[in-house]
Design a protein around this motif. Structure first.
Motif, PDB file in Angstrom:
ATOM      1  N   ASP A  75     -44.167  59.540 -83.505  1.00 20.08           N
ATOM      2  CA  ASP A  75     -45.128  60.533 -83.973  1.00 20.08           C
ATOM      3  C   ASP A  75     -46.512  59.911 -83.846  1.00 20.08           C
ATOM      4  OD1 ASP A  75     -46.130  62.864 -85.065  1.00 20.08           O
ATOM      5  OD2 ASP A  75     -45.856  62.210 -87.132  1.00 20.08           O
ATOM      6  N   ASP A  77     -48.981  59.534 -86.036  1.00 22.57           N
ATOM      7  CA  ASP A  77     -49.659  58.929 -87.177  1.00 22.57           C
ATOM      8  C   ASP A  77     -49.214  57.479 -87.324  1.00 22.57           C
ATOM      9  OD1 ASP A  77     -47.106  59.116 -88.196  1.00 22.57           O
ATOM     10  OD2 ASP A  77     -47.634  60.383 -89.898  1.00 22.57           O
ATOM     11  N   ASP A  79     -47.289  56.035 -89.579  1.00 23.32           N
ATOM     12  CA  ASP A  79     -45.850  55.914 -89.805  1.00 23.32           C
ATOM     13  C   ASP A  79     -45.107  56.031 -88.480  1.00 23.32           C
ATOM     14  OD1 ASP A  79     -43.428  55.651 -91.093  1.00 23.32           O
ATOM     15  OD2 ASP A  79     -43.387  57.691 -91.879  1.00 23.32           O
ATOM     16  N   SER A  83     -43.060  52.995 -86.904  1.00 25.30           N
ATOM     17  CA  SER A  83     -41.642  53.263 -86.690  1.00 25.30           C
ATOM     18  C   SER A  83     -41.253  52.964 -85.248  1.00 25.30           C
ATOM     19  CB  SER A  83     -41.317  54.732 -86.998  1.00 25.30           C
ATOM     20  OG  SER A  83     -41.612  55.066 -88.328  1.00 25.30           O
ATOM     21  N   ASP A 133     -39.412  58.990 -87.297  1.00 24.39           N
ATOM     22  CA  ASP A 133     -40.390  59.734 -88.102  1.00 24.39           C
ATOM     23  C   ASP A 133     -40.522  61.186 -87.659  1.00 24.39           C
ATOM     24  OD1 ASP A 133     -42.298  60.010 -90.152  1.00 24.39           O
ATOM     25  OD2 ASP A 133     -43.953  59.660 -88.760  1.00 24.39           O
ATOM     26  N   HIS A 158     -38.298  63.310 -93.326  1.00 30.53           N
ATOM     27  CA  HIS A 158     -38.806  64.593 -93.809  1.00 30.53           C
ATOM     28  C   HIS A 158     -37.668  65.466 -94.334  1.00 30.53           C
ATOM     29  CE1 HIS A 158     -42.030  63.216 -91.036  1.00 30.53           C
ATOM     30  NE2 HIS A 158     -42.788  63.675 -92.016  1.00 30.53           N
ATOM     31  N   ALA A 185     -40.289  55.866 -96.058  1.00 28.66           N
ATOM     32  CA  ALA A 185     -41.108  56.370 -94.956  1.00 28.66           C
ATOM     33  C   ALA A 185     -40.253  56.372 -93.683  1.00 28.66           C
ATOM     34  CB  ALA A 185     -42.341  55.489 -94.773  1.00 28.66           C
ATOM     35  N   GLY A 222     -46.638  50.726 -92.403  1.00 29.42           N
ATOM     36  CA  GLY A 222     -46.270  52.133 -92.259  1.00 29.42           C
ATOM     37  C   GLY A 222     -45.947  52.799 -93.583  1.00 29.42           C
ATOM     38  N   THR A 223     -45.319  52.059 -94.474  1.00 33.30           N
ATOM     39  CA  THR A 223     -44.944  52.606 -95.784  1.00 33.30           C
ATOM     40  C   THR A 223     -46.184  52.929 -96.608  1.00 33.30           C
ATOM     41  OG1 THR A 223     -42.851  51.367 -95.768  1.00 33.30           O
ATOM     42  CG2 THR A 223     -43.663  52.125 -97.906  1.00 33.30           C
ATOM     43  N   ASP A 226     -48.307  55.913 -95.047  1.00 32.26           N
ATOM     44  CA  ASP A 226     -47.758  57.267 -95.154  1.00 32.26           C
ATOM     45  C   ASP A 226     -47.810  57.808 -96.579  1.00 32.26           C
ATOM     46  OD1 ASP A 226     -46.789  59.123 -93.179  1.00 32.26           O
ATOM     47  OD2 ASP A 226     -44.913  59.204 -94.287  1.00 32.26           O
ATOM     48  N   CYS A 227     -48.334  57.003 -97.503  1.00 43.39           N
ATOM     49  CA  CYS A 227     -48.536  57.437 -98.898  1.00 43.39           C
ATOM     50  C   CYS A 227     -47.250  57.927 -99.553  1.00 43.39           C
ATOM     51  CB  CYS A 227     -49.614  58.523 -98.976  1.00 43.39           C
ATOM     52  SG  CYS A 227     -51.250  57.948 -98.509  1.00 43.39           S
ATOM     53  N   ASN A 282     -54.850  55.280 -87.144  1.00 45.57           N
ATOM     54  CA  ASN A 282     -54.769  56.747 -87.198  1.00 45.57           C
ATOM     55  C   ASN A 282     -55.775  57.413 -86.277  1.00 45.57           C
ATOM     56  OD1 ASN A 282     -52.891  58.362 -88.516  1.00 45.57           O
ATOM     57  ND2 ASN A 282     -53.628  57.779 -90.541  1.00 45.57           N
TER      58      ASN A 282
END
Length: 569
Positions: A75, A77, A79, A83, A133, A158, A185, A222-223, A226-227, A282
């Motif tokens: 992806d 972003d 994360d 990933s 991700d 997700h 994440a 990454g963790t 990704d908040c 990002n």
């Protein structure tokens, strides 16, 4: 602004830390026992609790034996980039020799595995696809891959529907998955897949020397970026990632990004990853190609990594300039709107960059403490893309669901989470969307929700306003989403203030024993000329590292005048 002291958990008599301030901080985050802060690697939740992990290992072993060409699809972003990097490095370390990757373009490709991406993977001679991700709702892409003889492994975090794509799936948020932590994440899921497969290979008699801990700094990045909520399992991953970074055992890519951001790895905190490293990565996904970020993280030498980091930093500077211009236009468009009364900010820019609208929505939400939606045109001006940000108490995705039920046909598609969501709609229906959303928000947002609240941990004793305690705080985290960095509330004598840059305030304050430097980023303009004897500061404790000299610094989040000085004409 409402300032509220955290409620200290009184349901346990156990002392959680020998330092009484740390003990109070932990209990203020509803900690129950010392076990929650045992970050030994043996405490990591077992991988076998992940639904689909056995099928995943069998799938990977078949690919390993055949040495099939695998394409990892990530992806755009942080994360997604971490990933992808973790999976690439991990599979190579475990003996895979033919692995490539692809990062979709945010604007041209959109999100997830699509038939077009499958075609590109096939053109790269891929025989198998691993998503990281993403993928849990990629029904068409997976069906197209299956029809073309390409097997798919989905690793995602997700929310999953009851019906899954026809693929092997590892996702803690799929139905009937017994994995206790639902907050991994995407990079955490990818890491768990590698942990499981390494154990599987050893059971098959393979002699493995690759240490997966070599990847945990990237997992931590990454963790944090990704908040995701930092439950114990995520804190454990981030703890070990930060530990390796502070000890100098950091990947070339992250080391280069830290250097560009002027962060000292030895004093690294999780928010350094979130506010200094993540934005630079990002930016590539927002404006350019996140493959640059992956290449930085994959770098085998410091020189190579530094070159990529410089490119990322340059892209980020461009991002900041575009964002500032867009935000200025958005704020001007709201000057004639009573946003507090409407309880939502909805803005649209004909020439805005689609990759930046989420940041604009976030800034508007922070500035006005109301839900915000920023929209921009797609490439042919017939579709509007929107990014939504919400406030505590309002699930913005549920609001979009209700809107779609009440106004069918306005939204083309939408999705997301409670605090952030994305959407697309026909440009001709902008007025219908704006009016309908404003009406819904009026019903759902209460006045209490519009009152911004800062949770504080109470006063910090003078005995703890020092470097040893600031260093201790670094080790007592990691702090982050749902396990927030400690914030204190104290009254100081104000000695001086001066403006720094365009929007920051440098303060010198004193208690009965010593003087402290404080910094307030993006403070209200009224404070640049404040005259007061005493001020109440809401602040975090940090370490200022300047030219090798370290000192305590107060990071101000909010301030109030306690006693004003008379104005002398």
């Amino acid at each position: 602004m409402k300032i509220q002291r955290r409620t200290v958990n009184s349901s346990t008599d156990q002392v959680l830390d020998s330092d009484p301030v740390i003990d109070r901080i932990y209990k203020g985050r509803n900690a129950q026992s010392k076990d929650e802060f045992d970050y030994a690697l043996a405490q990591l939740l077992p991988y076998h609790l992940l639904k689909g992990i056995d099928a995943c290992c069998s799938w990977l072993y078949d690919a390993f034996k055949a040495q099939d060409r695998i394409c990892i699809i990530g992806d755009y972003d942080v994360d997604g980039a971490t990933s992808t990097t973790v999976m690439l490095k991990g599979l190579a370390g475990l003996g895979f020799t033919d692995v490539c990757y692809m990062i979709p373009n945010r604007i041209k490709d959109g999100y997830g595995l699509t038939p077009a991406l499958v075609d590109r993977a096939i053109s790269m001679q891929a025989q198998r696809i691993i998503t990281v991700d993403n993928g849990i709702v990629s029904y068409q892409g997976v069906d197209y891959a299956n029809a073309n003889g390409v097997s798919v492994l989905i690793t995602d975090h997700h929310m999953a529907a009851e019906k899954l794509p026809e693929a092997v799936v590892v996702n803690p948020n799929q139905l009937d998955c017994t994995f206790p932590s639902k907050t991994l994440a995407g990079v955490g899921v990818a890491y768990y897949v590698l942990i499981a497969f390494r154990a599987y290979l050893r059971d098959q008699g393979h002699d493995l020397r690759f240490n997966l801990l070599e990847l945990i700094d990237i997992v931590a990045l990454g963790t944090v970026a990704d908040c995701v909520p930092l439950d114990k399992n995520n804190r454990l991953l981030v703890h070990h990632g930060l530990k390796r970074m502070r000890s100098g055992q950091v990947s070339h890519g992250i080391a280069a990004l830290l250097s560009i951001a002027k962060r000292n790895p030895k004093l690294l905190a999780s928010d350094d990853l979130g506010f200094a490293v993540a934005p630079r990565l990002n930016a590539a996904g927002r404006l350019d190609d996140m493959s640059i970020g992956v290449q930085c993280l994959m770098s085998d030498s410091a020189q190579e990594a530094h070159s990529y980091a410089q490119t990322l930093d340059s892209i980020n500077l461009t991002r900041r300039e575009i964002q500032a211009n867009m935000l200025d236009e958005a704020q001007k468009s709201l000057e004639t709107v009573d946003v507090k009364n409407e309880k939502i900010a909805i803005v649209y820019g004909e020439k805005w960059h689609e990759g930046i609208i989420g940041l604009v929505a976030s800034m508007l939400k922070e500035t006005h403490n109301i839900p915000a939606i920023a929209m921009a045109n797609d490439s042919d001006n017939t579709i509007l893309k929107g990014s939504c940000r919400s406030i505590p108490g309002l699930n913005i995705r549920d609001v979009l669901v209700d809107f779609d039920l009440q106004h069918p046909g306005v939204l083309i598609k939408f999705g997301g989470h409670a605090m952030a969501a994305g959407l697309s709609l026909n440009a001709s229906r902008l007025t219908d969307f704006t009016e309908g959303m404003r009406a819904l928000i009026q019903e759902k947002v209460t006045d209490d929700m519009l009152q911004k609240c800062i949770l504080v941990d109470g006063p910090l004793p003078q005995s703890h306003r020092n470097l040893p305690f600031a260093r201790l705080l670094l080790t007592k985290g990691p702090w982050g989403q749902c396990f927030e960095k400690p914030v204190f509330d104290d009254v100081f004598t104000l000695e001086s203030v001066r403006k720094v840059g365009q929007a920051h305030l440098k303060l010198s304050v004193r208690d009965s024993e010593q003087q402290y430097d404080a910094i307030w980023f993006f403070c209200p303009e009224s404070w640049f000329a404040v005259r007061a004897k005493q001020v109440r500061l809401i602040y975090a404790l940090s370490i200022n590292d300047f030219n090798g000299k370290r000192s305590v610094q107060l990071m101000v989040q909010h301030a109030q005048v306690v006693e004003s000085l008379p104005i002398v004409s």
